[in-house]
Design an enzyme around this catalytic site. Structure first.
Site, PDB file in Angstrom:
ATOM      1  N   ASP A  27       0.847  -1.201   0.000  1.00 17.04           N
ATOM      2  CA  ASP A  27       0.000   0.000   0.000  1.00 17.04           C
ATOM      3  C   ASP A  27       0.881   1.250   0.000  1.00 17.04           C
ATOM      4  OD1 ASP A  27      -2.268   1.950   0.873  1.00 17.04           O
ATOM      5  OD2 ASP A  27      -3.319   0.054   0.577  1.00 17.04           O
TER       6      ASP A  27
ATOM      7  N   LYS B 119      -3.581  -0.892  -7.125  1.00 15.57           N
ATOM      8  CA  LYS B 119      -4.596  -0.160  -6.351  1.00 15.57           C
ATOM      9  C   LYS B 119      -4.349   1.318  -6.583  1.00 15.57           C
ATOM     10  CE  LYS B 119      -5.997   1.021  -1.610  1.00 15.57           C
ATOM     11  NZ  LYS B 119      -5.890   0.699  -0.164  1.00 15.57           N
TER      12      LYS B 119
ATOM     13  N   ASP C  78      -5.421   4.980  -5.657  1.00 17.32           N
ATOM     14  CA  ASP C  78      -6.146   5.807  -4.695  1.00 17.32           C
ATOM     15  C   ASP C  78      -6.492   7.167  -5.324  1.00 17.32           C
ATOM     16  OD1 ASP C  78      -7.283   6.514  -2.270  1.00 17.32           O
ATOM     17  OD2 ASP C  78      -5.582   5.816  -1.086  1.00 17.32           O
TER      18      ASP C  78
ATOM     19  N   SER D 156     -10.488   3.595  -6.669  1.00 22.02           N
ATOM     20  CA  SER D 156     -11.002   4.220  -5.445  1.00 22.02           C
ATOM     21  C   SER D 156     -11.976   5.360  -5.720  1.00 22.02           C
ATOM     22  CB  SER D 156      -9.839   4.770  -4.612  1.00 22.02           C
ATOM     23  OG  SER D 156      -8.991   3.734  -4.202  1.00 22.02           O
TER      24      SER D 156
ATOM     25  N   ARG E 187     -13.572   0.578  -4.478  1.00 22.96           N
ATOM     26  CA  ARG E 187     -13.915   0.906  -3.105  1.00 22.96           C
ATOM     27  C   ARG E 187     -15.112   1.845  -3.100  1.00 22.96           C
ATOM     28  NH1 ARG E 187     -10.177   1.316   0.709  1.00 22.96           N
ATOM     29  NH2 ARG E 187     -11.845   2.414   1.767  1.00 22.96           N
TER      30      ARG E 187
ATOM     31  N   ASP F 275     -12.336   4.145   4.482  1.00 25.64           N
ATOM     32  CA  ASP F 275     -11.462   3.084   4.988  1.00 25.64           C
ATOM     33  C   ASP F 275     -12.072   2.352   6.182  1.00 25.64           C
ATOM     34  OD1 ASP F 275      -9.643   3.857   3.112  1.00 25.64           O
ATOM     35  OD2 ASP F 275      -8.154   4.622   4.533  1.00 25.64           O
TER      36      ASP F 275
END
Ligand SMILES: *[C@@H]1O[C@H](CO)[C@@H](O)[C@H](O)[C@H]1NC(C)=O
Ligand SMILES: *[C@@H]1O[C@H](CO)[C@@H](O)[C@H](O)[C@H]1NC(C)=O
Ligand SMILES: *[C@@H]1O[C@H](CO)[C@@H](O)[C@H](O)[C@H]1NC(C)=O
Ligand SMILES: *[C@@H]1O[C@H](CO)[C@@H](O)[C@H](O)[C@H]1NC(C)=O
Length: 437
Positions: A82, A158, A160, A192, A217, A221
């Protein structure tokens, strides 16, 4: 709610819109693996926290443990880095590079290490000027950066959304997906953007999400607590009539990481997270300290029957269909399908806190299970406890369960095939059977 309402909710489970999913051949079932963020955040002080800082040592160790502790064997395949892996500066030729001190061998070497373990390698970035923790983002260098990812043999990205323009996200993420495609290397794409747009009250284009992302997502979080897990579950239930239709093989809603095995959830609460995430066809990405997961939590994370529900090939996202006496019933249609009748995963989740396990009773018919061939039932977390496991039940049979406070009873109710072996007289006799679990 009356039982009539239950049936109405169920009908909509089966009405699937035609969704055009991202065509990269990946994530045909929800991705499973391990992701650093929830447990390790942005610890960069390796002098003080040598075993916890975001470093190649942490990820090599996690890769080792995914294999040696049996997680890889049951499906946890992606080892995902991450935020906070980056150097604050790009290289002289503009490329992203890892922090030199914490990743002395570089990302390609880490990726090779993970691949040599038989696992897949995931990496974090951000569609903005900076990542959420303030490291260089991809904005303005997207093409170069996806090329770098492909060179590093990344399998999962991933992306963000900090430090970016929320209104332009759908355009930016779609272009990024197209850049990924042009590298020729299939990489799972985790988006995201809906979490940021939903947060601003914007109307999110889920058609575009399903077409350009493998998972996304939907909400903020997750934290290491029961209230956080249930807040997310409630939010998914609130939005389910809209969101569930966009889930399917290759494209999934993502309620965020599994926090099981950490500090915040009891054993019962951990079973609840695992059950609801299985019903939701959610990615199963653990974020925990793999060397310290106690056996009772490991058993939950590695429960093959529950994982089988999560990974069901039909890829239908389940829903919360019923709330009564502070018991929530979650339902997901799964294989096998016989004579047009689905099998089901059924989770009875208790929101109660009064001491004794709460007794709850409902008929299969009231849950919409009306196959005249009947059903067989398995109790997924208490396989050996139920004397009725694999007994035969009709639509008039009652499920009678006892649910622990902030706990779950999770059942697989399999539709029976047309089977000459099934004794019809016996079946009729079984009509008023009650299952005590
Ligand atoms: C990173 O770049 C900035 C200028 O952009 C410079 O001031 C700084 O010294 C550089 N840091 C490192 C570690 O190279
Ligand atoms: C790129 O997209 C095309 C068309 O949708 C698809 O056939 C191909 O598999 C994709 N390639 C990668 C690497 O994602
Ligand atoms: C949503 O995305 C789809 C697919 O990219 C596109 O065809 C459609 O025009 C978008 N809808 C809106 C309202 O922007
Ligand atoms: C079974 O229930 C479904 C809806 O849940 C309904 O469409 C169907 O007609 C029912 N079949 C029988 C035999 O009752």
């Amino acid at each position: 709610m009356t039982s009539g309402t239950v049936v109405l909710c169920l009908v909509s489970l089966a009405v699937l819109h035609e969704i055009h999913g991202l065509d990269n051949g990946l994530a045909l079932t929800p991705p499973m693996g391990w992701l650093a963020w929830q447990r390790y955040r942005c610890i960069t002080d390796c002098d003080t926290y040598p075993d916890e800082c975001v470093s190649e040592k942490l990820f090599k160790n996690a890769a080792d443990l995914l294999v040696s502790e049996g997680y890889a064997e049951v499906g946890y395949q992606y080892l995902i880095v991450d935020d906070c892996w980056l150097s604050h500066n790009r290289s002289a030729d503009g490329k992203l590079q890892a922090d030199e001190k914490r990743f002395p061998s570089g990302i390609k070497a880490l990726s090779d290490y993970v691949h040599a373990k038989g696992l897949k390698f995931g990496l974090y970035q951000d569609w903005g000027k900076k990542t959420c923790a303030g490291y260089p983002g991809v904005l303005g260098s997207e093409e170069l950066d996806v090329k770098t990812f492909a060179e590093w043999e990344v399998d999962y990205v991933k992306l963000d959304g900090c430090y970016s323009n929320v209104r332009d996200m759908d355009k930016g993420y779609v272009e990024f997906s197209q850049h990924l495609n042009k590298t020729g290397r299939p990489m799972v794409f985790s988006c995201s953007w809906p979490a940021y747009q939903e947060d601003k009250g914007m109307l999110v284009n889920y058609t575009a999400l399903a077409k350009y992302c493998n998972l996304w997502r939907n909400s903020g979080d997750i934290d290491d607590s029961w209230s956080s897990v249930m807040d997310i579950a409630d939010y998914f239930a609130l939005k389910q009539e809209f969101w569930a239709q966009y889930a399917g093989p290759g494209h999934w809603n993502d309620p965020d990481m599994l926090v099981i095995g950490n500090f915040g959830l009891t054993v019962d609460q951990s079973k609840v997270q695992m059950s609801i995430w299985a019903i939701l066809a959610a990615p199963l990405l653990m974020s925990n300290k793999l060397s310290d997961v106690r056996p009772e939590f490991k058993e939950i994370l590695q429960n093959k029957e529950v994982i089988r529900i999560n990974q069901d090939a039909l890829g239908i996202q389940g829903k919360r269909v019923f709330r009564d006496k502070r018991i929530d019933i979650w339902l997901r249609p799964v294989e096998p399908v016989h004579l047009g009748h689905y099998s089901y995963a059924v989770a009875f989740v208790s929101r109660r806190s009064d001491g004794a396990p709460f007794a709850y009773r409902i008929s299969l018919a009231d849950l919409g299970m009306n196959s005249s061939n009947g059903y067989t039932i398995t109790n997924l977390f208490e396989k050996n406890k139920s004397p009725y496991n694999n007994a035969y039940f009709t639509q008039k049979s009652f499920l009678r369960v006892r649910v622990n406070p902030s706990g779950v009873v999770f059942l697989r109710v399999n539709a029976s095939p047309i089977n000459p072996d099934i004794d019809r007289d016996n079946a009729n006799n079984a009509t008023n059977n009650v299952v005590f679990i």
